[in-house]
Each structure stands twice: as structure tokens, then as C-alpha cells.
Design a protein around this motif. Structure first.
Motif, PDB file in Angstrom:
ATOM      1  N   LEU A  61      14.228  20.670  54.876  1.00  0.00           N
ATOM      2  CA  LEU A  61      13.276  19.698  54.312  1.00  0.00           C
ATOM      3  C   LEU A  61      13.538  19.570  52.819  1.00  0.00           C
ATOM      4  O   LEU A  61      13.611  20.571  52.099  1.00  0.00           O
ATOM      5  CB  LEU A  61      11.842  20.167  54.557  1.00  0.00           C
ATOM      6  CG  LEU A  61      10.740  19.198  54.129  1.00  0.00           C
ATOM      7  CD1 LEU A  61      10.683  18.016  55.100  1.00  0.00           C
ATOM      8  CD2 LEU A  61       9.378  19.907  54.098  1.00  0.00           C
ATOM      9  N   LEU A  62      13.659  18.335  52.350  1.00  0.00           N
ATOM     10  CA  LEU A  62      13.896  18.125  50.930  1.00  0.00           C
ATOM     11  C   LEU A  62      12.691  18.567  50.107  1.00  0.00           C
ATOM     12  O   LEU A  62      11.563  18.138  50.351  1.00  0.00           O
ATOM     13  CB  LEU A  62      14.211  16.656  50.655  1.00  0.00           C
ATOM     14  CG  LEU A  62      15.653  16.217  50.953  1.00  0.00           C
ATOM     15  CD1 LEU A  62      15.789  14.712  50.809  1.00  0.00           C
ATOM     16  CD2 LEU A  62      16.635  16.930  50.034  1.00  0.00           C
ATOM     17  N   TRP A  63      12.957  19.423  49.142  1.00  0.00           N
ATOM     18  CA  TRP A  63      11.921  19.964  48.261  1.00  0.00           C
ATOM     19  C   TRP A  63      12.146  19.404  46.851  1.00  0.00           C
ATOM     20  O   TRP A  63      13.193  19.600  46.255  1.00  0.00           O
ATOM     21  CB  TRP A  63      11.994  21.491  48.283  1.00  0.00           C
ATOM     22  CG  TRP A  63      11.338  22.198  47.130  1.00  0.00           C
ATOM     23  CD1 TRP A  63      10.230  21.811  46.447  1.00  0.00           C
ATOM     24  CD2 TRP A  63      11.766  23.433  46.544  1.00  0.00           C
ATOM     25  NE1 TRP A  63       9.917  22.724  45.464  1.00  0.00           N
ATOM     26  CE2 TRP A  63      10.848  23.728  45.503  1.00  0.00           C
ATOM     27  CE3 TRP A  63      12.803  24.308  46.795  1.00  0.00           C
ATOM     28  CZ2 TRP A  63      10.975  24.867  44.721  1.00  0.00           C
ATOM     29  CZ3 TRP A  63      12.927  25.455  46.016  1.00  0.00           C
ATOM     30  CH2 TRP A  63      12.013  25.725  44.991  1.00  0.00           C
ATOM     31  N   TYR A  64      11.131  18.667  46.368  1.00  0.00           N
ATOM     32  CA  TYR A  64      11.161  18.089  45.027  1.00  0.00           C
ATOM     33  C   TYR A  64      10.197  18.880  44.142  1.00  0.00           C
ATOM     34  O   TYR A  64       8.975  18.769  44.277  1.00  0.00           O
ATOM     35  CB  TYR A  64      10.743  16.620  45.063  1.00  0.00           C
ATOM     36  CG  TYR A  64      11.700  15.724  45.811  1.00  0.00           C
ATOM     37  CD1 TYR A  64      12.829  15.220  45.187  1.00  0.00           C
ATOM     38  CD2 TYR A  64      11.461  15.393  47.144  1.00  0.00           C
ATOM     39  CE1 TYR A  64      13.717  14.390  45.868  1.00  0.00           C
ATOM     40  CE2 TYR A  64      12.342  14.565  47.833  1.00  0.00           C
ATOM     41  CZ  TYR A  64      13.467  14.066  47.191  1.00  0.00           C
ATOM     42  OH  TYR A  64      14.339  13.253  47.879  1.00  0.00           O
ATOM     43  N   PRO A  65      10.696  19.689  43.225  1.00  0.00           N
ATOM     44  CA  PRO A  65       9.804  20.516  42.415  1.00  0.00           C
ATOM     45  C   PRO A  65       9.191  19.817  41.209  1.00  0.00           C
ATOM     46  O   PRO A  65       8.162  20.262  40.689  1.00  0.00           O
ATOM     47  CB  PRO A  65      10.718  21.667  41.963  1.00  0.00           C
ATOM     48  CG  PRO A  65      12.075  21.050  41.913  1.00  0.00           C
ATOM     49  CD  PRO A  65      12.111  20.038  43.021  1.00  0.00           C
ATOM     50  N   ILE A  66       9.799  18.724  40.759  1.00  0.00           N
ATOM     51  CA  ILE A  66       9.365  18.109  39.499  1.00  0.00           C
ATOM     52  C   ILE A  66       9.032  16.636  39.721  1.00  0.00           C
ATOM     53  O   ILE A  66       9.880  15.854  40.160  1.00  0.00           O
ATOM     54  CB  ILE A  66      10.455  18.243  38.419  1.00  0.00           C
ATOM     55  CG1 ILE A  66      10.794  19.715  38.200  1.00  0.00           C
ATOM     56  CG2 ILE A  66       9.998  17.591  37.117  1.00  0.00           C
ATOM     57  CD1 ILE A  66      11.963  19.946  37.279  1.00  0.00           C
ATOM     58  N   GLN A  98      -0.404  21.374  45.497  1.00  0.00           N
ATOM     59  CA  GLN A  98      -1.060  22.292  44.563  1.00  0.00           C
ATOM     60  C   GLN A  98      -0.039  23.048  43.697  1.00  0.00           C
ATOM     61  O   GLN A  98      -0.270  24.199  43.293  1.00  0.00           O
ATOM     62  CB  GLN A  98      -1.969  23.304  45.286  1.00  0.00           C
ATOM     63  CG  GLN A  98      -3.161  22.683  46.000  1.00  0.00           C
ATOM     64  CD  GLN A  98      -2.808  22.155  47.375  1.00  0.00           C
ATOM     65  OE1 GLN A  98      -2.265  22.889  48.195  1.00  0.00           O
ATOM     66  NE2 GLN A  98      -3.118  20.907  47.632  1.00  0.00           N
ATOM     67  N   HIS A  99       1.113  22.400  43.469  1.00  0.00           N
ATOM     68  CA  HIS A  99       2.182  22.974  42.649  1.00  0.00           C
ATOM     69  C   HIS A  99       2.700  24.299  43.209  1.00  0.00           C
ATOM     70  O   HIS A  99       3.202  25.137  42.454  1.00  0.00           O
ATOM     71  CB  HIS A  99       1.713  23.144  41.194  1.00  0.00           C
ATOM     72  CG  HIS A  99       1.376  21.844  40.529  1.00  0.00           C
ATOM     73  ND1 HIS A  99       2.315  20.987  40.038  1.00  0.00           N
ATOM     74  CD2 HIS A  99       0.164  21.238  40.335  1.00  0.00           C
ATOM     75  CE1 HIS A  99       1.731  19.908  39.528  1.00  0.00           C
ATOM     76  NE2 HIS A  99       0.424  20.034  39.702  1.00  0.00           N
ATOM     77  N   ARG A 100       2.594  24.459  44.526  1.00  0.00           N
ATOM     78  CA  ARG A 100       3.099  25.668  45.172  1.00  0.00           C
ATOM     79  C   ARG A 100       4.579  25.510  45.532  1.00  0.00           C
ATOM     80  O   ARG A 100       4.951  24.622  46.284  1.00  0.00           O
ATOM     81  CB  ARG A 100       2.292  25.967  46.442  1.00  0.00           C
ATOM     82  CG  ARG A 100       0.899  26.528  46.187  1.00  0.00           C
ATOM     83  CD  ARG A 100       0.979  27.922  45.559  1.00  0.00           C
ATOM     84  NE  ARG A 100       1.908  28.777  46.296  1.00  0.00           N
ATOM     85  CZ  ARG A 100       1.576  29.450  47.404  1.00  0.00           C
ATOM     86  NH1 ARG A 100       0.361  29.351  47.895  1.00  0.00           N
ATOM     87  NH2 ARG A 100       2.467  30.195  48.014  1.00  0.00           N
ATOM     88  N   MET A 101       5.398  26.367  44.962  1.00  0.00           N
ATOM     89  CA  MET A 101       6.808  26.380  45.324  1.00  0.00           C
ATOM     90  C   MET A 101       6.988  27.229  46.583  1.00  0.00           C
ATOM     91  O   MET A 101       6.106  28.043  46.915  1.00  0.00           O
ATOM     92  CB  MET A 101       7.653  26.954  44.185  1.00  0.00           C
ATOM     93  CG  MET A 101       7.564  28.474  44.021  1.00  0.00           C
ATOM     94  SD  MET A 101       5.968  29.056  43.383  1.00  0.00           S
ATOM     95  CE  MET A 101       6.098  28.445  41.709  1.00  0.00           C
ATOM     96  N   PRO A 102       8.073  27.061  47.310  1.00  0.00           N
ATOM     97  CA  PRO A 102       8.332  27.950  48.445  1.00  0.00           C
ATOM     98  C   PRO A 102       8.376  29.406  47.987  1.00  0.00           C
ATOM     99  O   PRO A 102       8.948  29.718  46.938  1.00  0.00           O
ATOM    100  CB  PRO A 102       9.693  27.477  48.954  1.00  0.00           C
ATOM    101  CG  PRO A 102       9.765  26.036  48.551  1.00  0.00           C
ATOM    102  CD  PRO A 102       9.082  25.982  47.223  1.00  0.00           C
ATOM    103  N   ASP A 103       7.752  30.275  48.760  1.00  0.00           N
ATOM    104  CA  ASP A 103       7.771  31.701  48.432  1.00  0.00           C
ATOM    105  C   ASP A 103       9.072  32.356  48.869  1.00  0.00           C
ATOM    106  O   ASP A 103       9.626  33.205  48.174  1.00  0.00           O
ATOM    107  CB  ASP A 103       6.597  32.407  49.121  1.00  0.00           C
ATOM    108  CG  ASP A 103       5.253  31.971  48.569  1.00  0.00           C
ATOM    109  OD1 ASP A 103       4.980  32.252  47.398  1.00  0.00           O
ATOM    110  OD2 ASP A 103       4.487  31.332  49.317  1.00  0.00           O
ATOM    111  N   VAL A 104       9.540  31.970  50.061  1.00  0.00           N
ATOM    112  CA  VAL A 104      10.735  32.586  50.644  1.00  0.00           C
ATOM    113  C   VAL A 104      11.685  31.485  51.101  1.00  0.00           C
ATOM    114  O   VAL A 104      11.255  30.517  51.735  1.00  0.00           O
ATOM    115  CB  VAL A 104      10.377  33.480  51.849  1.00  0.00           C
ATOM    116  CG1 VAL A 104      11.603  34.244  52.332  1.00  0.00           C
ATOM    117  CG2 VAL A 104       9.253  34.447  51.495  1.00  0.00           C
ATOM    118  N   VAL A 105      12.968  31.635  50.778  1.00  0.00           N
ATOM    119  CA  VAL A 105      13.972  30.670  51.225  1.00  0.00           C
ATOM    120  C   VAL A 105      15.131  31.419  51.882  1.00  0.00           C
ATOM    121  O   VAL A 105      15.449  32.559  51.515  1.00  0.00           O
ATOM    122  CB  VAL A 105      14.493  29.787  50.067  1.00  0.00           C
ATOM    123  CG1 VAL A 105      13.449  28.789  49.646  1.00  0.00           C
ATOM    124  CG2 VAL A 105      14.918  30.643  48.885  1.00  0.00           C
TER     125      VAL A 105
END
Length: 240
Positions: A61-66, A98-105
Motif C-alpha cells: 500500500l502506498l504510504w504518503y508521509p508528507i 492522525q499523523h500515525r506512521m507505520p510502526d512495523v514494516v
């Protein structure tokens, strides 16, 4: 992480809203074994957290952090966000979560992956705040664990004395069998299984249950026949 200015304008829709693609144009997997490991882990994690609605598990899944930077993104083979609503997403926009980044990758190394690519992912996950990062090279039978050390990023950790690695966040233990194949053990002692293994085990258990039922039915019929025979002989079987 140093965020450089974009080199060209970003694509927008007719209303002028930035477009965050849900597909990066790359395949889900690079070979059949790569796909097997991705689905094995994703399905196993969903099963492990099956009774919880506050764990989000996704694959590719594409994750966009910014916000505002659709050019900055990654699609981990598998990612987990703890204490966060499960559910369906087209992509993972961190500012909407809620500005939560993935914890585990997790990443599985295929033939097409390069060392520079893995280093880039390690730097990205470290800079973006992920707390655990695991890599399994299924072709070479090698496993690597990176854990966050306070606030100074992800660092490679050695295996335990028994050769295993532990995820405190997932409460799972990882190890390699003599052939270099990854196994994952739950705290209840059970190994994570593929869907085929689960199906085969369920079929075997159903067959055993059916066999026991037939044995019980046969024993009951024999007892009824014996009781009837005793009554023919004038003997009350209930008094025996």
C-alpha cells in the motif's frame, strides 16, 4: 531526512487538488515466491490480530508521509500500524491518519532488489519514525532486524542466543529453519501457517472428528445389540 524541493509541478485534478496515486506502476511482487511470502505474512498478521479492530495491516500500500508531497512515498511489502483503526484504504496518507506512521514494516528481498534500494528503504523508514523494520532474503535464507534505539533511528540488532529475533511490538518471534526458510512463532507457541496449511490441518481435524463420531456410533449400536440379546435371554442389562 532532508526534504528537497520538487523538480517539477505535481499532477492535479480539474479542481486543482493534488493527486496522490494509488498505484506506483510497479507489480505487487517480483516473482511467485515473493508474492507467497507477502501473502503469508499479511494473512498471518491479520489472523493474529483478528479479534482486534485497532490494528491496521496492509501489503504493498502506498504510504504518503508528507502532505503536499506525492513524490515522497513508499509501498512496504507489509506494514502494521498498532492502536489505529483497521479498515480499507486506497493509500495511507499519514496526515489523514492522525499523523500515525507505520510502526512495523517488512520487506522481502527478491532477485530484482538491490543493496542500494534496501539501504534507501532503511533510511526512509528510519527517518519517518518506524519503530521496527525486518528484512527477509528468501533466496539466500537471511533475516535482518532493525529496531529503533530511542530517538536516533533504526539500528541492526543481532539474534538472540537461540538464533531468533523478537518483535516487542507484535509479540512475535522470527527464526530460520536449517534450510533458511522463515518461521514465525506466536507467544502461544503456535507457528504462523499458510492458508494451505490451515486448510489441510482443518481437513485433518474434521476427518479425525468424523472418525471418532463413527467409532462412537458403532460402539453405541453394538451396545444396543448386546442389550437386546441379553433381554432375549431374560437378563436385564441395566442390572449388570
Amino acid at each position: 531526512m532532508i526534504i528537497q524541493a520538487p523538480t517539477q509541478p505535481f499532477e492535479t485534478d480539474r479542481a486543482g487538488t493534488l493527486i496522490y496515486p494509488v498505484d506506483n506502476g510497479e507489480p505487487l511482487s517480483n516473482d511467485t515466491e515473493h508474492l507467497k511470502w507477502i501473502t503469508f505474512l499479511k494473512n498471518g498478521l491479520e489472523d493474529w490480530f483478528g479479534d482486534r479492530t485497532d490494528v491496521f495491516v496492509a501489503a504493498d500500500l502506498l504510504w504518503y508521509p508528507i502532505e503536499g508531497r506525492p513524490d515522497i512515498c513508499k509501498a512496504p511489502d507489509v506494514m502494521v500500524v498498532l492502536d489505529h483503526p483497521a479498515g480499507e484504504r486506497l493509500s495511507y496518507k499519514q496526515w489523514e491518519e492522525q499523523h500515525r506512521m507505520p510502526d512495523v514494516v517488512f520487506e522481502f528481498i527478491s532477485k530484482s532488489n538491490t543493496a542500494d534500494e534496501m539501504m534507501d528503504k532503511l533510511d526512509f523508514y528510519s527517518d519517518m519514525g518506524c519503530r521496527e523494520f525486518f528484512i527477509y532474503d528468501y533466496r539466500r535464507g537471511k533475516f535482518s532486524s532493525f529496531l529503533r534505539n530511542g530517538g536516533v533511528g533504526l539500528h541492526k540488532t543481532p539474534p538472540a542466543a537461540d538464533g531468533s529475533w523478537h518483535s516487542k511490538l507484535l509479540d512475535l518471534t522470527f527464526g530460520l529453519d536449517p534450510a533458511g526458510r522463515l518461521w514465525i512463532r506466536r507467544p502461544d507457541g503456535k507457528l504462523m501457517e499458510t492458508q494451505r496449511q490451515i486448510s489441510v490441518r482443518a481437513d485433518a481435524e474434521a476427518k479425525r472428528a468424523d472418525t471418532e463420531t463413527k467409532r462412537a456410533d458403532t460402539a453405541a449400536r453394538r451396545a444396543e445389540l448386546l442389550a437386546a440379546k441379553l433381554r432375549e435371554l431374560g437378563i436385564n442389562p441395566d442390572l449388570l
